[in-house]
Design an enzyme around this catalytic site. Structure first.
Site, mmCIF file in Angstrom:
data_model
loop_
_atom_site.group_PDB
_atom_site.id
_atom_site.type_symbol
_atom_site.label_atom_id
_atom_site.label_comp_id
_atom_site.label_asym_id
_atom_site.label_seq_id
_atom_site.Cartn_x
_atom_site.Cartn_y
_atom_site.Cartn_z
ATOM 1 N N CYS A 9 37.808 36.861 28.749
ATOM 2 C CA CYS A 9 38.695 35.898 28.088
ATOM 3 C C CYS A 9 37.886 34.762 27.449
ATOM 4 O O CYS A 9 37.343 34.938 26.375
ATOM 5 C CB CYS A 9 39.750 35.407 29.064
ATOM 6 S SG CYS A 9 41.190 34.765 28.202
ATOM 7 N N HIS A 43 41.904 39.988 30.825
ATOM 8 C CA HIS A 43 41.399 39.808 32.192
ATOM 9 C C HIS A 43 41.381 41.151 32.901
ATOM 10 O O HIS A 43 42.272 41.451 33.706
ATOM 11 C CB HIS A 43 42.282 38.815 32.955
ATOM 12 C CG HIS A 43 42.106 37.404 32.517
ATOM 13 N ND1 HIS A 43 41.071 36.618 32.953
ATOM 14 C CD2 HIS A 43 42.824 36.660 31.665
ATOM 15 C CE1 HIS A 43 41.152 35.429 32.388
ATOM 16 N NE2 HIS A 43 42.208 35.424 31.606
ATOM 17 N N GLU A 79 39.772 42.116 35.303
ATOM 18 C CA GLU A 79 39.623 42.016 36.761
ATOM 19 C C GLU A 79 40.939 42.283 37.494
ATOM 20 O O GLU A 79 40.939 42.735 38.632
ATOM 21 C CB GLU A 79 39.054 40.646 37.161
ATOM 22 C CG GLU A 79 39.924 39.419 36.877
ATOM 23 C CD GLU A 79 39.693 38.794 35.500
ATOM 24 O OE1 GLU A 79 39.236 39.521 34.599
ATOM 25 O OE2 GLU A 79 39.979 37.598 35.330
HETATM 26 N N1 GLN Z 1 41.091 28.586 27.248
HETATM 27 C C1 GLN Z 1 41.077 29.820 26.538
HETATM 28 C C2 GLN Z 1 42.423 30.084 25.886
HETATM 29 O O1 GLN Z 1 43.414 29.540 26.269
HETATM 30 C C3 GLN Z 1 40.711 30.974 27.454
HETATM 31 C C4 GLN Z 1 41.669 31.194 28.563
HETATM 32 C C5 GLN Z 1 41.164 32.095 29.659
HETATM 33 O O2 GLN Z 1 39.962 32.268 29.812
HETATM 34 N N2 GLN Z 1 42.058 32.636 30.456
HETATM 35 O O3 GLN Z 1 42.505 30.832 24.952
#
Ligand code: GLN
Length: 551
Positions: free
Chosen positions: A402, A527, A529
């Site tokens: 992400c 994500h 994970e």
């Molecule tokens: N802050 C970034 C976004 O909102 C990444 C978010 C995250 O890593 N879950 O796009």
């Protein structure tokens, strides 16, 4: 003949008898003395044991917070926010449930007080209570029962874990819901385990059952009698602890299980099975099943505890370092990938705030692979960008999750001369917004509503590393972010040595990138994970560890 009975007979004669709906049986899991002693793992482990017997199991967590969901909870305080495929932001216990039960849960499995209260208040505002005084009993409790029944519908056993400890003012509505639900479904259709903590007094070398006795008394005061007690200890407990607990609580010795600290959480199902508690629980539910198939669990425990000849060293460049629970699923995914690659895992937290372009090589060169997990806000961001730049340039395996993708893109584009390239999350007025908020979400940055949440499809570029690692052309991964890669910078991204290797089916969203001519530089906007399982690591993590072993 009583009035009207003839017409009743004529209406029913010849008709099929009404279908009897399957009764879902309930296992309630509550906690006493302290929270955080492993109720979630106990609930998940019992679920796994039921599932291994061929039963259809669902599971749900009731949380006391007035938050509507876990999306707004500070990860440093509360731990990871686990995202379900349908986009619910939930408590990290749902992660344990998914990993132990190997299922995909929905938002129904996470019930926070705020969600129930909101439902009741919305109904009141809409006039749904027809002028009645709206009260905790019956209205809030009824709303909870409805949610529990809805979540468990169709399953053989529905496991309901109540967060916190019994006796907390803020959890009483859930306990009352259990009491009423027990009355409603009747004996033989529910059972209840109370997980308590038994402290060990170092000076007298004694395990003290008194707090546990009081915890059970507290339950009884509220009208609940547990069938079972899970006694958590930090040392091995002698059997006489069971006798003592039984004598003072009235719970049969067969219903008491000792739960000493385990060398791996995946041993808990085996410990529970050995104690006979799962069979005891099922006898309370009048369920007879086949013997469970536990060899996968035995193999897992063996692999998780045996130790290998090789060790892979991973540096995790992150910022919420006070509470490892923040990255719980990431660590679980790394462990699973390491086990499957037959290697020990040694991971080190690298504080992103200490990393910069000048020291990144010194700080990171000793690791076999670098991982940048998700995150929000500006703090530590330059360190993560520097770490990604270092990994790309030095051909060190890199896995970006992400935010880990966003910093990789920012870092790469900066090397093409666009020194101010940034995400508008960190530099709203940047001249080169390579990561930005898309039109539809603009203006809603501070709200939960603007997040891309839950499972989204991604189409993978043929013959890319991403495609080889996934072994698929189309995948679904779970998301939780607001910002997206700005494809206006596609040429700079590619010039910097990256390949956009995964896109949303309509091509508008960048889902994956990878390093060209790099052994393993992979990052995803999702994500992954959350989809890794203890016995089946996620391919991106598996590939990352495999590549890291080669450096
Ligand atoms: N802050 C970034 C976004 O909102 C990444 C978010 C995250 O890593 N879950 O796009």
């Amino acid at each position: 003949m009583p009035k009207g009975s003839s017409s009743l007979v004529s209406k029913t004669v010849g008709k099929k008898p009404p279908k009897i709906k399957k009764q879902t049986k309930y296992l309630f899991v509550t906690g006493g003395v302290l929270s955080g002693v492993g109720k979630g793992i106990t609930a998940a482990s019992l679920g796994a044991l039921f599932k291994a017997r061929g039963l259809k199991v669902t599971i749900q967590k009731c949380d006391q917070y007035l938050n509507v969901d876990a999306g707004t909870l500070n990860p440093a305080e509360h731990g990871e926010c686990f995202v379900t495929n349908d986009g619910a932001e939930t408590d990290l216990d749902l992660g344990h449930y998914e990993r132990f039960l190997d299922v995909e849960l929905t938002g129904k499995s996470s019930l926070m007080t705020g969600r129930v209260m909101k439902k009741v208040i919305d109904k009141e505002r809409a006039g749904g209570y027809l002028g009645k005084t709206v009260q905790v009993v019956p209205h809030v409790v009824d709303a909870i029962i409805e949610e529990i029944e809805e979540c468990g519908r169709g399953s053989d056993v529905h496991i309901v874990e109540v967060g916190g400890t019994v006796g907390d003012i803020e959890g009483l509505h859930f306990i009352e819901a259990i009491r009423e639900l027990e009355l409603r479904v009747g004996r033989g259709n529910y059972t209840h385990i109370h997980v308590v903590y038994i402290p060990f007094l170092g000076t007298s070398k004694e395990l003290k059952t008194k707090p546990a006795q009081h915890a059970v008394l507290e339950l009884r005061r509220i009208g609940l009698l547990p069938d079972m007690i899970g006694a958590r200890t930090e040392v091995d407990a002698p059997m006489k602890v069971i006798d003592k607990l039984s004598l003072f609580t009235g719970v049969s010795p067969e219903g008491i299980v000792l739960l000493p600290n385990a060398d791996t959480v995946y041993r808990v199902p085996l410990t529970l099975e050995q104690s006979g508690i799962a069979e005891y629980a099922l006898s309370k539910l009048n369920i007879k099943t086949k013997t469970p198939e536990l060899s996968p669990w035995k193999n897992l425990v063996k692999k998780a505890t045996q130790g290998f000849d090789k060790t892979v060293k991973i540096g995790i460049v992150a910022k919420y370092l006070d509470n490892e629970d923040t990255y719980f699923s990431v660590i679980e995914a790394l462990k699973s990938a390491a086990r499957t690659n037959n290697t020990n895992l040694q991971f080190t937290w690298v504080d992103a705030e200490n990393v910069n372009v000048n020291n990144s090589s010194d700080l990171l060169k000793s690791y076999d692979g670098i991982l940048v997990p998700g995150g929000f806000g500006k703090r530590g961001i330059e360190g993560k960008i520097a770490a990604a730049q270092y990994a790309l340039k030095s051909k060190k395996p890199y896995l970006g999750l992400c935010l880990g993708l966003q910093v990789a893109v920012i870092g790469a584009v900066r090397t093409t001369g666009l020194n101010d390239a940034n995400s508008t999350e960190f530099e709203p007025k940047t001249s080169d917004p390579v990561v930005y908020i898309m039109e539809a979400q603009r203006g809603k940055e501070g709200t939960g509503g603007s997040m891309r949440l839950g499972g989204y499809e991604c189409v993978i570029k043929p013959s890319s590393l991403s495609q080889r690692v996934y072994g698929a052309n189309k995948i679904i991964e779970r998301h939780r972010h607001r910002y997206e890669v700005n494809q206006a910078y596609k040429s700079q991204i590619e010039e910097a040595g990256l390949l956009i290797s995964g896109l949303s089916p309509d091509g508008t969203l960048v889902e994956m990138i990878e390093g060209k001519d790099h052994p393993y530089f992979l990052a995803t906007q999702a994500h992954p994970e959350f989809l890794s399982r203890p016995m089946r690591p996620h391919p991106l993590f598996y590939g990352f560890i495999k590549a890291s072993l080669k450096t």
